[in-house]
Motif scaffolding. Sequence first.
Motif, PDB file in Angstrom:
ATOM      1  N   ALA A  94       1.666  -4.979  -8.283  1.00  7.25           N
ATOM      2  CA  ALA A  94       1.287  -4.715  -6.897  1.00  7.25           C
ATOM      3  C   ALA A  94       2.220  -3.665  -6.317  1.00  7.25           C
ATOM      4  N   ALA A  95       1.776  -3.089  -5.205  1.00  5.24           N
ATOM      5  CA  ALA A  95       2.626  -2.198  -4.421  1.00  5.24           C
ATOM      6  C   ALA A  95       3.334  -3.007  -3.348  1.00  5.24           C
ATOM      7  N   CYS A  96       4.282  -2.360  -2.679  1.00  2.05           N
ATOM      8  CA  CYS A  96       5.004  -2.992  -1.585  1.00  2.05           C
ATOM      9  C   CYS A  96       4.975  -2.037  -0.398  1.00  2.05           C
ATOM     10  N   GLY A  97       4.762  -2.588   0.799  1.00  2.00           N
ATOM     11  CA  GLY A  97       4.682  -1.733   1.979  1.00  2.00           C
ATOM     12  C   GLY A  97       4.959  -2.505   3.247  1.00  2.00           C
ATOM     13  N   ASP A  98       4.371  -2.053   4.342  1.00  2.00           N
ATOM     14  CA  ASP A  98       4.616  -2.683   5.637  1.00  2.00           C
ATOM     15  C   ASP A  98       3.528  -3.671   6.029  1.00  2.00           C
ATOM     16  N   HIS A  99       2.605  -3.992   5.091  1.00  2.00           N
ATOM     17  CA  HIS A  99       1.550  -4.945   5.386  1.00  2.00           C
ATOM     18  C   HIS A  99       1.071  -5.591   4.094  1.00  2.00           C
ATOM     19  N   GLU A 100       0.462  -6.746   4.221  1.00  2.00           N
ATOM     20  CA  GLU A 100      -0.189  -7.398   3.086  1.00  2.00           C
ATOM     21  C   GLU A 100      -1.639  -6.951   3.017  1.00  2.00           C
ATOM     22  N   GLY A 101      -2.182  -6.940   1.820  1.00  2.00           N
ATOM     23  CA  GLY A 101      -3.581  -6.573   1.652  1.00  2.00           C
ATOM     24  C   GLY A 101      -3.756  -5.693   0.432  1.00  2.00           C
ATOM     25  N   SER A 102      -4.243  -4.493   0.659  1.00  2.00           N
ATOM     26  CA  SER A 102      -4.420  -3.546  -0.434  1.00  2.00           C
ATOM     27  C   SER A 102      -4.072  -2.147   0.065  1.00  2.00           C
ATOM     28  N   ILE A 103      -3.895  -1.245  -0.887  1.00  2.00           N
ATOM     29  CA  ILE A 103      -3.484   0.110  -0.545  1.00  2.00           C
ATOM     30  C   ILE A 103      -4.013   1.069  -1.604  1.00  2.00           C
TER      31      ILE A 103
END
Length: 252
Positions: A94-103
Amino acid sequence: MNAVAYPKGTVKALSRSLRMHYGDKERQAAMDRLHGAFLTPGDLVFDIGAHVGDRISSFRRLGARVVALEPQPGPARIIRLIHRRDPRVTLIEAACGDHEGSIALRIDSANPAVSSASAAFIGAATDAEGRAGQGWDHEITVPCTTLDKLIARYGLPHLLKIDVEGFEAHVLAGLTKPVQVICFEFKTIQHDVAEGCLALLETLGRYRFNVALGETQRLALAEAVTAEAMGDYLRGLPRTAGSGDVYAILQG
């Protein structure tokens, strides 16, 4: 996650990454010395943007437990092959960012190491000198989580490493707890990303900063400096310096 059919050139590119990251014993020893200044056996490390897992291997040689994120299927498969029998390595595709969900993740099939979720990075890199022929030829949708969610599940890491091709500030925006040591990649084609990371870290705790240039695996400054001084240092680097890693060390 979307199924991905990588062009044949990707296999060659990943083989090149494996030779570069695992074939140089002196580089591995230097990496272990650098990481060893911050880690003791049993410490928890988050490796965000693990690529083919050479940092994971370094952390494990030092006795750390590792939670690694790598959203690209090809590199993630390599990590699984190398560390599949190691219960102290947890791989999350998975990726990591400032929100949960998809990117959306833009893939450079000829050089998967520069695949990115940052349109700004891709724009800056496309126009950068010496990057002719580099292209992001397809896009996949990957799961996205946050550092806070990872901490809630796995615990607070002692060291957090982030290498996500211009998306570093987005990753740090998903963190609300200070981590003892945070290492994030910077690129001289995007000073604003590093400055954003420094500003975010100042909101989390009292940090001091050092830097390892390129692949030296060695801290460049005799002593850690303030965020303002580190920003000045990075802005003073020539564009030809390329990239490196900023180390943020929590004080007190």
